[in-house]
Write a protein that holds these residues in place. Structure first.
Motif, mmCIF file in Angstrom:
data_model
loop_
_atom_site.group_PDB
_atom_site.id
_atom_site.type_symbol
_atom_site.label_atom_id
_atom_site.label_comp_id
_atom_site.label_asym_id
_atom_site.label_seq_id
_atom_site.Cartn_x
_atom_site.Cartn_y
_atom_site.Cartn_z
ATOM 1 N N LEU A 10 7.356 -8.108 -13.640
ATOM 2 C CA LEU A 10 6.608 -7.225 -12.736
ATOM 3 C C LEU A 10 5.662 -8.002 -11.826
ATOM 4 C CD1 LEU A 10 5.786 -4.248 -11.977
ATOM 5 C CD2 LEU A 10 4.043 -4.430 -13.783
ATOM 6 N N PHE A 11 5.087 -9.091 -12.334
ATOM 7 C CA PHE A 11 4.012 -9.780 -11.612
ATOM 8 C C PHE A 11 4.394 -10.200 -10.188
ATOM 9 C CE2 PHE A 11 2.047 -11.180 -15.903
ATOM 10 C CZ PHE A 11 1.368 -9.981 -15.972
ATOM 11 N N PRO A 12 5.589 -10.783 -9.959
ATOM 12 C CA PRO A 12 5.905 -11.203 -8.581
ATOM 13 C C PRO A 12 5.953 -10.040 -7.604
ATOM 14 C CG PRO A 12 7.411 -12.217 -10.159
ATOM 15 C CD PRO A 12 6.661 -11.159 -10.905
ATOM 16 N N ILE A 13 6.355 -8.871 -8.096
ATOM 17 C CA ILE A 13 6.453 -7.698 -7.224
ATOM 18 C C ILE A 13 5.065 -7.116 -6.975
ATOM 19 C CG2 ILE A 13 7.607 -5.472 -6.899
ATOM 20 C CD1 ILE A 13 9.546 -6.327 -9.156
ATOM 21 N N GLN A 14 4.276 -6.966 -8.062
ATOM 22 C CA GLN A 14 2.956 -6.345 -7.916
ATOM 23 C C GLN A 14 1.986 -7.250 -7.158
ATOM 24 O OE1 GLN A 14 1.183 -4.702 -11.519
ATOM 25 N NE2 GLN A 14 -0.838 -4.669 -10.549
ATOM 26 N N SER A 15 2.171 -8.553 -7.264
ATOM 27 C CA SER A 15 1.233 -9.466 -6.600
ATOM 28 C C SER A 15 1.230 -9.251 -5.093
ATOM 29 C CB SER A 15 1.583 -10.916 -6.932
ATOM 30 O OG SER A 15 2.880 -11.239 -6.469
ATOM 31 N N GLN A 16 2.384 -8.910 -4.527
ATOM 32 C CA GLN A 16 2.443 -8.623 -3.088
ATOM 33 C C GLN A 16 1.589 -7.402 -2.750
ATOM 34 O OE1 GLN A 16 6.552 -8.432 -1.721
ATOM 35 N NE2 GLN A 16 7.179 -9.895 -3.298
ATOM 36 N N LEU A 17 1.652 -6.387 -3.622
ATOM 37 C CA LEU A 17 0.817 -5.198 -3.417
ATOM 38 C C LEU A 17 -0.660 -5.541 -3.558
ATOM 39 C CD1 LEU A 17 0.377 -2.092 -3.158
ATOM 40 C CD2 LEU A 17 0.638 -1.976 -5.647
ATOM 41 N N ASP A 18 -1.003 -6.343 -4.568
ATOM 42 C CA ASP A 18 -2.410 -6.694 -4.794
ATOM 43 C C ASP A 18 -3.000 -7.403 -3.585
ATOM 44 O OD1 ASP A 18 -2.279 -5.596 -7.321
ATOM 45 O OD2 ASP A 18 -1.776 -7.483 -8.305
ATOM 46 N N TYR A 19 -2.232 -8.339 -2.996
ATOM 47 C CA TYR A 19 -2.724 -9.050 -1.812
ATOM 48 C C TYR A 19 -2.903 -8.091 -0.641
ATOM 49 C CZ TYR A 19 -1.605 -13.430 -4.227
ATOM 50 O OH TYR A 19 -1.568 -14.461 -5.120
ATOM 51 N N ALA A 20 -1.954 -7.188 -0.467
ATOM 52 C CA ALA A 20 -2.047 -6.226 0.642
ATOM 53 C C ALA A 20 -3.249 -5.301 0.482
ATOM 54 C CB ALA A 20 -0.753 -5.419 0.732
ATOM 55 N N LEU A 21 -3.533 -4.903 -0.780
ATOM 56 C CA LEU A 21 -4.673 -4.009 -1.032
ATOM 57 C C LEU A 21 -6.001 -4.698 -0.732
ATOM 58 C CD1 LEU A 21 -3.522 -2.223 -4.326
ATOM 59 C CD2 LEU A 21 -3.786 -1.183 -2.071
ATOM 60 N N GLU A 22 -6.055 -6.001 -0.954
ATOM 61 C CA GLU A 22 -7.289 -6.738 -0.644
ATOM 62 C C GLU A 22 -7.605 -6.706 0.841
ATOM 63 O OE1 GLU A 22 -6.999 -10.675 -2.153
ATOM 64 O OE2 GLU A 22 -6.917 -10.071 -4.275
ATOM 65 N N ASP A 23 -6.550 -6.664 1.650
ATOM 66 C CA ASP A 23 -6.756 -6.655 3.112
ATOM 67 C C ASP A 23 -6.937 -5.248 3.676
ATOM 68 O OD1 ASP A 23 -6.459 -9.418 3.135
ATOM 69 O OD2 ASP A 23 -4.286 -9.310 3.427
ATOM 70 N N ALA A 24 -6.579 -4.221 2.887
ATOM 71 C CA ALA A 24 -6.693 -2.841 3.373
ATOM 72 C C ALA A 24 -8.161 -2.453 3.519
ATOM 73 C CB ALA A 24 -5.985 -1.893 2.422
ATOM 74 N N THR A 25 -8.455 -1.683 4.560
ATOM 75 C CA THR A 25 -9.853 -1.327 4.846
ATOM 76 C C THR A 25 -10.186 0.134 4.579
ATOM 77 O OG1 THR A 25 -9.254 -0.970 7.159
ATOM 78 C CG2 THR A 25 -10.102 -3.160 6.560
ATOM 79 N N THR A 26 -9.168 1.004 4.552
ATOM 80 C CA THR A 26 -9.426 2.433 4.343
ATOM 81 C C THR A 26 -8.681 2.915 3.106
ATOM 82 O OG1 THR A 26 -7.547 3.219 5.657
ATOM 83 C CG2 THR A 26 -9.619 2.750 6.831
ATOM 84 N N GLN A 27 -9.171 4.035 2.550
ATOM 85 C CA GLN A 27 -8.519 4.624 1.383
ATOM 86 C C GLN A 27 -7.117 5.096 1.728
ATOM 87 O OE1 GLN A 27 -9.649 4.501 -1.626
ATOM 88 N NE2 GLN A 27 -8.078 5.750 -2.625
ATOM 89 N N GLU A 28 -6.956 5.645 2.926
ATOM 90 C CA GLU A 28 -5.637 6.114 3.345
ATOM 91 C C GLU A 28 -4.638 4.962 3.419
ATOM 92 O OE1 GLU A 28 -3.523 8.593 7.050
ATOM 93 O OE2 GLU A 28 -5.653 8.021 7.128
ATOM 94 N N GLU A 29 -5.086 3.827 3.907
ATOM 95 C CA GLU A 29 -4.224 2.656 4.002
ATOM 96 C C GLU A 29 -3.810 2.184 2.606
ATOM 97 O OE1 GLU A 29 -4.216 -1.809 6.070
ATOM 98 O OE2 GLU A 29 -5.968 -0.488 6.245
ATOM 99 N N LYS A 30 -4.742 2.209 1.671
ATOM 100 C CA LYS A 30 -4.439 1.799 0.303
ATOM 101 C C LYS A 30 -3.422 2.749 -0.335
ATOM 102 C CE LYS A 30 -8.966 -0.330 -0.504
ATOM 103 N NZ LYS A 30 -10.240 -0.268 -1.285
ATOM 104 N N GLU A 31 -3.618 4.047 -0.129
ATOM 105 C CA GLU A 31 -2.698 5.032 -0.711
ATOM 106 C C GLU A 31 -1.294 4.872 -0.145
ATOM 107 O OE1 GLU A 31 -4.534 8.770 0.044
ATOM 108 O OE2 GLU A 31 -6.130 8.487 -1.456
ATOM 109 N N ASN A 32 -1.205 4.589 1.150
ATOM 110 C CA ASN A 32 0.109 4.394 1.767
ATOM 111 C C ASN A 32 0.804 3.152 1.218
ATOM 112 O OD1 ASN A 32 -0.097 6.685 3.364
ATOM 113 N ND2 ASN A 32 -0.996 5.584 5.101
ATOM 114 N N LEU A 33 0.041 2.086 0.990
ATOM 115 C CA LEU A 33 0.615 0.861 0.441
ATOM 116 C C LEU A 33 1.182 1.102 -0.956
ATOM 117 C CD1 LEU A 33 -2.074 -1.771 1.553
ATOM 118 C CD2 LEU A 33 0.338 -1.747 2.240
ATOM 119 N N VAL A 34 0.436 1.840 -1.785
ATOM 120 C CA VAL A 34 0.894 2.119 -3.149
ATOM 121 C C VAL A 34 2.109 3.039 -3.113
ATOM 122 C CG1 VAL A 34 0.257 3.081 -5.389
ATOM 123 C CG2 VAL A 34 -1.414 1.757 -4.092
#
Length: 627
Positions: A10-34
């Protein structure tokens, strides 16, 4: 045999999400990424994990649960924990809040997967006690051999694993402090699978273990302390979220807080605590480590007031301190004791940050530190890293989980002794120069926190298992230790570094005598001396009682706790007894000395004078009373 996935898949797949969430600035952006992540990962059919092993012991359920049966159609949060771990305890409020937000009918089930660190933690009854102590209401499985832990390749406590409705891996969160991600991931998963029509609203058979237990006067008492001048005892009645002040005969003088947890200053009748642990009493003042409120509190008995001295009521992450107490965030204070550092100071075992802190009750100065004003709360020792590292410089030393303190104030000691539970060691912290040194237990590798056992011996050859409580005997220069997971009371000579068992069989139990070594305890957590060093009081935590060790007669007794209505009932009964006539014979017998709570047997043979008998139906009686 089916091929199952592990967290490394799982880690290689989730790590991409974790990095993207760090750069997200709004709650809506985070929800869309997930949301996008879930669509991507849900198309993978190879992220199924193995089911729970058959035959495991379950708590808070009607029976065993299966990912393929009862938990099918649910979003499942697996909490890999071990009940000694302070970081695992810090997760419980997050999980409780999660369960308040999303119910089983909504499609969410939290399952605690207990994967023991210590041998003592593998025993079901001890896990039961922990479930009660921490008020865990979700299902818990005792995976005593850590089978699922190993199959998923979990690496540390705590670890959260979120699963989809077919037992498929979704997310993993390692360590504490991920509340935002936990709620973000859970909410997104529930929405995703609800839209796909894959959630089911069936019950899973919750049956709370706590509902089957009888009430008791004490519930998991954590620590105990005595005021030598008044001989009053302060007891942290942890499971009832209160502090009791009792006389040395056991009469309850004050009950502050409880029965439920809360956070409230003010009058004694309205004050509230949350799982208080450490207590120290001096005169009319009781200092309290209000552990789960992340506060240090003061009870003023003469003014009948409770106030907050340190903490802001939520868990802090600051490892330096230096602010005025009520403005300084702190983390899970577990014990307190009074001392001096150029002025009166309250030493704090800060389990949550693996450190020793100081709360200045007067202006003062720490060894190798700067001047501190009254009210300042600041770190004294510990880097904040969870280690068994000794060092001449207090800030470079590493503590694993300081859980008990004892002050040795005079030469040649002038130190704090520390029960460092997660490293299974006793350490000393010099009040002259701040040096942290080894006393007994553990091993030399500062990163090895698994050097535990039950061995009498010297220094590093002695072995303990998660010691929680300490008490210093000034007159004999001895240190008493509550070796909690070995269910023993031990005694250490700091001069020779010799450690030996004093009382306890080594097996969890609740037996009294006839000798110290024939008596049994169940995870004792606190100790204090009384009667000029003749009596040792023990908070026998999982037995919900206080026991008294008479160090002269070598006997163990149960300390009675008498609430006021029981005392009144006794006095009422005594007042109804008739007075003896002056002609009644008086028989004087030799006196015997017993400690409070100790059992004594009186054999009484009643006989009539020769040639006499009782007249049937005539009023006659005999009675026995005691002061």
């Amino acid at each position: 045999m089916a091929s199952y996935s592990k967290l490394s898949d799982l880690f290689p797949i989730q790590s991409q999400l974790d990095y993207a969430l760090e750069d997200a600035t709004t709650q809506e952006e985070k929800e869309n990424l997930v949301h996008e992540y879930l669509h991507k990962i849900d198309n993978k059919d190879d992220l199924i994990i193995p089911d729970f092993e058959e035959g495991l012991e379950w708590l808070n359920t009607d029976g065993p649960l299966s990912l393929r049966k009862e938990l099918s159609g649910k979003v499942v949060v697996l909490d890999f924990f071990t009940y000694c771990c302070i970081n695992c305890m810090h997760l419980l409020p997050d999980l409780h809040q999660l369960e308040q937000s999303y119910t089983i009918e909504d499609g969410l089930v939290v399952v605690g997967v207990h994967s023991a660190k210590f041998p003592n933690e593998k025993v079901l009854q001890n896990v039961c006690s922990a479930v009660l102590r921490y008020d865990i209401t979700h299902p818990v499985v005792n995976d005593s051999d850590a089978r699922l832990w190993q199959e998923l390749e979990v690496s540390c406590w705590p670890t959260l694993v979120l699963l989809g409705p077919r037992g498929n891996l979704l997310f993993s969160l390692v360590g504490e402090g991920h509340r935002e991600q936990l709620f973000l991931f859970t909410d997104a998963a529930l929405k995703h699978y609800r839209e796909k029509g894959l959630l089911k609203n069936h019950d899973v058979g919750i049956k709370l273990y706590r509902d089957s237990l009888p009430p008791s006067i004490l519930s998991f008492p954590g620590k105990i302390a005595m005021d030598p001048s008044s001989k009053r005892l302060a007891i942290a009645d942890t499971g009832h979220h209160r502090v009791l002040v009792v006389s040395n005969t056991g009469q309850v003088l004050h009950s502050i807080g409880g029965p439920s947890s809360g956070r409230q200053d003010g009058n004694l009748s309205e004050a509230q605590f949350s799982s208080p642990q450490g207590v120290i009493i001096k005169g009319d003042t009781v200092y309290v480590a209000d552990t789960e409120n992340h506060l240090v509190r003061k009870i003023n008995l003469s003014e009948e007031k409770v106030s907050t001295l340190a903490g802001i009521g939520v868990q802090g992450t600051d490892k330096e301190g230096g602010a005025p107490g009520p403005q300084q965030p702190i983390s899970s204070p577990w014990d307190v004791t009074l001392g001096n550092a150029g002025g009166d100071v309250l030493w704090i075992a800060m389990a949550g940050t693996h450190q020793i802190w100081a709360l200045f009750l007067e202006d003062g100065k720490l060894p190798k530190g700067s001047d501190s004003k009254k009210g300042t709360c600041v770190r004294f020792a510990g880097s904040g890293n969870e280690e068994n590292r000794n060092n001449a410089y207090p800030h470079k030393a590493g503590l694993a989980q300081p859980s008990g303190l004892a002050l040795a104030p005079t030469e040649p000691w002038e130190c704090l002794f520390i029960a460092d539970s997660e490293s299974s060691t006793i350490r000393s912290l010099s009040l002259k120069d701040g040096a942290v040194k080894h006393v007994v237990g553990g091993e030399r590798d500062p990163l090895n926190l698994f050097a535990f056992g039950d061995v009498d011996g010297k220094g590093i050859d002695a072995k303990l298992q998660h010691p929680l409580g300490l008490c210093w005997d000034e007159g004999n220069s001895l240190l008493y230790v509550a070796d909690s997971y070995n269910h023993k009371i031990k005694v250490v000579d700091p001069k020779t570094k010799q450690c030996r068992v004093l009382a306890g069989t080594g097996k969890a139990g609740n037996g009294l005598g006839p000798s110290f070594l024939d008596s049994s305890f169940n995870e004792p957590g606190g100790l204090c001396l009384g009667e000029g060093g003749k009596l040792l009081y023990v908070a026998d935590t999982n037995n919900h009682c206080i026991k008294v060790l008479d160090l002269e007669t070598k006997t163990v007794s149960l300390f009675p706790i008498l609430v006021q209505h029981e005392v009144d009932a006794v006095l009422t009964t005594v007042r109804k007894l008739p007075k003896l006539p002056k002609s009644a014979p008086v028989l004087t017998m030799p006196s015997i000395t017993v400690s409070s709570g100790q059992s004594a047997t009186l054999l009484l043979k009643l006989a009539l004078p020769a040639g006499t008998k009782l007249t049937e139906e005539a009023p006659s009686f005999w009675s026995l009373s005691a002061e």
